[in-house]
Scaffold this motif. Structure first.
Motif, short mmCIF file in Angstrom:
data_model
loop_
_atom_site.label_atom_id
_atom_site.label_comp_id
_atom_site.label_asym_id
_atom_site.label_seq_id
_atom_site.Cartn_x
_atom_site.Cartn_y
_atom_site.Cartn_z
N SER A 156 34.20 19.40 45.93
CA SER A 156 35.27 18.74 46.69
C SER A 156 36.55 19.57 46.69
O SER A 156 37.26 19.60 47.69
N LEU A 157 36.83 20.28 45.59
CA LEU A 157 38.00 21.16 45.58
C LEU A 157 37.81 22.31 46.56
O LEU A 157 38.75 22.69 47.26
N HIS A 158 36.58 22.85 46.63
CA HIS A 158 36.31 23.91 47.61
C HIS A 158 36.50 23.38 49.03
O HIS A 158 37.08 24.05 49.87
N ASN A 159 36.01 22.17 49.28
CA ASN A 159 36.19 21.58 50.61
C ASN A 159 37.66 21.38 50.93
O ASN A 159 38.09 21.65 52.06
N ASN A 160 38.44 20.90 49.99
CA ASN A 160 39.88 20.74 50.22
C ASN A 160 40.54 22.10 50.44
O ASN A 160 41.44 22.22 51.27
N GLY A 161 40.08 23.12 49.72
CA GLY A 161 40.64 24.45 49.89
C GLY A 161 40.44 24.98 51.30
O GLY A 161 41.27 25.73 51.81
N ARG A 162 39.37 24.56 51.95
CA ARG A 162 39.11 24.99 53.33
C ARG A 162 40.14 24.42 54.31
O ARG A 162 40.27 24.91 55.42
N LEU A 163 40.87 23.40 53.89
CA LEU A 163 41.91 22.82 54.74
C LEU A 163 43.16 23.71 54.79
O LEU A 163 44.05 23.47 55.60
N PHE A 164 43.21 24.70 53.91
CA PHE A 164 44.39 25.54 53.78
C PHE A 164 44.02 27.02 53.90
O PHE A 164 44.06 27.76 52.92
N PRO A 165 43.63 27.47 55.10
CA PRO A 165 43.24 28.88 55.23
C PRO A 165 44.42 29.80 54.93
O PRO A 165 45.57 29.44 55.17
#
Length: 185
Positions: A156-165
């Motif tokens: 889930s942290l990786h998925n959230n990280g994708r929100l911030f390229p």
């Protein structure tokens, strides 16, 4: 080695042995020096290269833009409890008002009342909301969080990280990254 490369430029995207980035936020990048060292130590395979070379009297070497580890690195089962990871879990927004500015930790059960600094008790709060809540519970202040705190998974942290390229994405990285944004020309 005679190098005509500006310091801090030409980072290499680092992929795990399964060709997925080690992390999205922060994006797993190595300096060109670390990437070249890993190539010579036979720890990585070069997947893509820049059109820039480093030279010595006896050879020329194109800088890698994407490298893949030769040995798979197992992902952590549980993320470390850090300020950054709490902010990432909460998508860099105050959990009271939604502001992305002046972010701090807030303990739902204040430390002065026995609250612990754990995934289940800490949320992201902007400084004004945190100061307003002070050492009271969210119920006393009628400040219900948008999302109650929880321990996130690494996924889930990786998925959230994708929100911030990141601000910069080299075109050779795009086949390995999955953001909803387009690369700026």
């Amino acid at each position: 080695m005679n190098v005509a490369v500006t310091a801090g430029t030409h980072p290499a995207l680092v992929l795990n042995a399964d060709y997925r980035p080690l992390s999205y936020y922060p994006l797993s990048l190595w300096s060109w020096q670390d990437a070249v060292k890993a190539v010579f130590l036979d720890r990585v395979s070069i997947v893509s290269e820049y059109d820039v070379s480093v030279r010595s009297p006896s050879f020329s070497f194109r800088l890698p833009s994407v490298v893949a580890l030769k040995t798979y690195v197992e992902a952590q089962r549980y993320p470390a409890f850090t300020r950054f990871n709490v902010f990432l879990r909460d998508k860099f927004e105050c959990q009271y008002c939604g502001s992305p500015h002046d972010l701090t930790f807030d303990h739902l059960i204040p430390r002065s009342k026995g609250g612990l600094t754990t995934w289940d008790n800490v949320i992201t709060a902007c400084s004004p909301c945190n100061l307003r809540k002070a050492n009271k519970s969210w119920q006393e202040m009628n400040m219900k969080p948008r999302q109650m705190p929880f321990m996130p998974s690494v996924h889930s942290l990786h998925n959230n990280g994708r929100l911030f390229p990141p601000n910069y994405l080299h075109e050779s990285w795009l086949d390995f990254l999955y953001w909803d944004t387009e690369l700026d020309p």
